[in-house]
Enzyme design. Structure first.
Site, PDB file in Angstrom:
ATOM      1  N   HIS A  78      -7.930  -5.715   2.042  1.00 13.54           N
ATOM      2  CA  HIS A  78      -7.125  -4.489   1.971  1.00 13.54           C
ATOM      3  C   HIS A  78      -5.964  -4.542   2.966  1.00 13.54           C
ATOM      4  O   HIS A  78      -4.875  -4.029   2.682  1.00 13.54           O
ATOM      5  CB  HIS A  78      -7.966  -3.230   2.192  1.00 13.54           C
ATOM      6  CG  HIS A  78      -7.145  -2.000   1.987  1.00 13.54           C
ATOM      7  ND1 HIS A  78      -6.857  -1.510   0.724  1.00 13.54           N
ATOM      8  CD2 HIS A  78      -6.445  -1.235   2.852  1.00 13.54           C
ATOM      9  CE1 HIS A  78      -6.041  -0.488   0.836  1.00 13.54           C
ATOM     10  NE2 HIS A  78      -5.772  -0.286   2.121  1.00 13.54           N
TER      11      HIS A  78
ATOM     12  N   HIS B 250      -0.085  -0.402   9.569  1.00 13.54           N
ATOM     13  CA  HIS B 250       1.218   0.101   9.103  1.00 13.54           C
ATOM     14  C   HIS B 250       2.230   0.249  10.238  1.00 13.54           C
ATOM     15  O   HIS B 250       3.380  -0.146  10.116  1.00 13.54           O
ATOM     16  CB  HIS B 250       1.056   1.458   8.420  1.00 13.54           C
ATOM     17  CG  HIS B 250       0.258   1.382   7.163  1.00 13.54           C
ATOM     18  ND1 HIS B 250       0.584   0.542   6.127  1.00 13.54           N
ATOM     19  CD2 HIS B 250      -0.872   2.011   6.784  1.00 13.54           C
ATOM     20  CE1 HIS B 250      -0.297   0.673   5.157  1.00 13.54           C
ATOM     21  NE2 HIS B 250      -1.197   1.553   5.537  1.00 13.54           N
TER      22      HIS B 250
HETATM   23 ZN   LIG Z   1      -4.152   0.846   2.694  1.00 11.01          ZN
END
Ligand SMILES: [Zn+2]
Length: 297
Positions: A237, A264
């Site tokens: 992922h 992120h």
């Molecule tokens: Zn994700």
């Protein structure tokens, strides 16, 4: 396989779902777009239907998900849909939605891929620009690391470490292509730890989060009844997230991306550094396989 022509979807597709943070229902339509259009998100629920390009300089937040916006409106949690576009080399599309958050679906990019395949993919007459990496670019901070190195393909190697008996150290490496993305990456779901999720819910986040769209871990186990889709679903992922995040450069990279404990926020910090280091890459059209860079390594 690398696609040397731009691509879009053949016909519009519509679907609905729930935003993982807002808990709001959202209807979404993806439409074909012309050459050199890129990926643009349009808020159909707002006056004058404002739009924003999926580009890293439009990112306004990366704390819980990747959020883009401008002029006071936002589109949240774009990363898995963007990974779906990038994984299948869709360069141009219009994404219309009637709320501020992209639906989480099952927490992976697989539902987006099956929708894209249902719509069909159209190769367009425009040539394709790539970021060709000429020299290494690296960013390291607090044990996190992202680097990109010259290569004749887009390759990702990702390492993660979590102090949890089901994760610990995981490492995975892929050459990104439609086939590998579909088979090995797109089904890997997002994950979270029970304590964190309870905390987020307390403060009004993760309202749409459930065992249907997040792998939830308590101190020792997974709470999802059906278990994992891959034993190393977590690192897969993280690669999915990386593909989505890096697609915000607006053009695919030819290079080897190495990530260690990134997410992120850190990926986004790296993209800014990457873009500034203009001597370390060139943006150019690659017409065919003979045009590919041939790094020595
Ligand atoms: Zn994700």
């Amino acid at each position: 396989m690398i696609h040397f022509r731009q691509r879009t979807i053949s016909k519009p597709i519509s679907f609905s779902g729930v935003g993982v943070h807002s808990g709001e229902k959202v209807n979404l339509t993806i439409k074909p777009a012309p050459v050199n259009y890129g990926i643009k998100f349009v808020r159909t629920d707002l006056p004058d239907k404002p739009g924003v390009s999926a580009h890293f300089n439009m990112v306004v937040d990366t704390s819980l998900a990747t959020v883009i916006g401008c002029n006071g409106f936002i589109i949240s949690t774009i990363e898995h849909l963007m990974a779906g576009f990038a994984g299948f080399s869709i360069d141009n599309a219009i994404v219309e939605l009637d709320a501020h958050e992209v639906p989480i679906m099952d927490g992976s990019a697989a539902p987006f891929i099956s929708l894209i395949k249902t719509a069909g993919i159209e190769e367009q007459p425009g040539p394709k620009y790539f970021f060709v990496v000429k020299e290494p670019i690296e960013l390291e901070q607090d044990g996190k690391f992202v680097g990109v190195y010259p290569a004749s393909k887009f390759k990702i190697t990702c390492k993660i470490y979590y102090d949890h008996p089901l994760i610990r150290k995981q490492s995975y490496s892929i050459d990104v292509s439609d086939r590998v993305f579909e088979k090995e990456i797109c089904r890997a779901r997002t994950f979270g730890f029970l304590q964190e999720i309870e905390y987020l819910k307390k403060y009004g986040f993760a309202r749409g989060g459930s065992l249907d769209n997040v792998i939830v871990l308590d101190k020792k186990n997974i709470l999802n009844k059906d278990g994992l889709r891959f034993q190393d679903e977590f690192v897969r992922h993280k690669i999915l997230d990386c593909i989505g995040d890096f697609s915000l450069l607006g053009m695919p990279i030819l290079g080897h991306v190495i990530l260690n404990k990134s997410g992120h926020f850190f990926n986004h910090a790296f993209l800014k550094k990457f873009f500034k280091n203009k001597k370390s890459w060139e943006a150019r059209i690659i017409h065919d396989i003979n045009d590919l860079p041939r790094p020595r390594s």
